[in-house]
Design a protein around this motif. Structure first.
Motif, PDB file in Angstrom:
ATOM      1  N   TYR A  62      -8.445   0.999  -3.114  1.00 58.63           N
ATOM      2  CA  TYR A  62      -7.648  -0.015  -3.816  1.00 58.63           C
ATOM      3  C   TYR A  62      -6.292   0.555  -4.209  1.00 58.63           C
ATOM      4  CZ  TYR A  62     -12.288  -2.123  -4.573  1.00 58.63           C
ATOM      5  OH  TYR A  62     -13.549  -2.635  -4.428  1.00 58.63           O
TER       6      TYR A  62
ATOM      7  N   LYS B 245     -12.243   2.550  -5.237  1.00 53.80           N
ATOM      8  CA  LYS B 245     -11.078   2.577  -6.131  1.00 53.80           C
ATOM      9  C   LYS B 245      -9.933   3.339  -5.469  1.00 53.80           C
ATOM     10  CE  LYS B 245      -8.840   2.741 -10.223  1.00 53.80           C
ATOM     11  NZ  LYS B 245      -7.457   2.723  -9.874  1.00 53.80           N
TER      12      LYS B 245
ATOM     13  N   ARG C 148      -7.942  -7.497  -2.415  1.00 55.35           N
ATOM     14  CA  ARG C 148      -8.019  -6.257  -3.194  1.00 55.35           C
ATOM     15  C   ARG C 148      -8.357  -6.559  -4.641  1.00 55.35           C
ATOM     16  NH1 ARG C 148      -4.371  -3.919  -6.736  1.00 55.35           N
ATOM     17  NH2 ARG C 148      -4.639  -1.682  -7.030  1.00 55.35           N
TER      18      ARG C 148
ATOM     19  N   GLN D  97     -11.748  -5.426  -6.486  1.00 57.25           N
ATOM     20  CA  GLN D  97     -11.579  -4.524  -7.615  1.00 57.25           C
ATOM     21  C   GLN D  97     -12.098  -5.145  -8.907  1.00 57.25           C
ATOM     22  OE1 GLN D  97      -7.520  -3.320  -8.251  1.00 57.25           O
ATOM     23  NE2 GLN D  97      -8.135  -1.380  -9.135  1.00 57.25           N
TER      24      GLN D  97
END
Length: 186
Positions: A47, A44, A75, A79
């Protein structure tokens, strides 16, 4: 009388073994979930860094929109994945897309000297190291869990409670096995 005691002891041993084996699976499964959650936190962070990195590179390389689109798409896929298999696939796609972005950045000397870009690159290096360490830990925990699922006699408990081997976090192709080049100071 003695036969009854022997049978009771044998049954008690089997029940105790069963409880210990079941609790071992619960603990191992929780370790797998915790290790994946830890890795997910680092992913995360990556990201969150990527949009800043893309925007910084965009300022210098305006004609590379296909590369930026691939990075953004990868991405979003990584994610948004809701399974370990989806995360693995998305992360592998993202790694390849980041390689393309770094290759674009190599062509722009002014970008490589930009302080914001250098800071983002340094943060990304740290996050990549954290992710690599988290993957090692995750894979080690998964290996222990998978061994419990597959080895006799614990495989009996695994089958009874529908525990099955988990997927390791691995790269899918030879191209993805190569390191992402993030050293722009060369």
């Amino acid at each position: 009388m003695i036969a009854g005691i022997v049978i009771a002891v044998i049954v008690a041993i089997i029940v105790i073994w069963f409880i210990v084996a079941y609790n071992g699976f619960v603990k191992a499964n929780n370790n797998v979930e915790e290790s994946f959650a830890t890795m997910d936190v680092y992913m995360k962070k990556r990201y969150d860094l990527i949009p800043n990195l893309v925007e910084t590179v965009k300022g210098y390389a305006k004609h590379e929109s296909e590369t930026f689109a691939k990075v953004t798409e990868a991405r979003n896929m990584a994610q948004g994945a809701d399974s370990i298999e989806g995360k693995v696939q998305g992360e592998n796609m993202l790694t390849g897309a980041l390689k393309s972005l770094f290759a674009v950045a190599e062509a722009y000397p002014d970008l490589k000297a930009n302080q914001n870009f250098m800071d983002l690159q340094k943060q990304l290096q740290q996050v990549e190291q954290d992710i690599a360490n988290a993957r090692k830990y995750y894979n080690a925990v998964v290996k222990m869990f998978n061994n419990k699922c597959q080895m006799f006699p614990s495989n009996i408990v695994a089958g009874m409670f529908h525990y099955s081997p988990k997927q390791m976090f691995e790269v899918e192709s030879e191209e993805e096995r190569q390191n992402v080049k993030v050293d722009f100071n060369a």
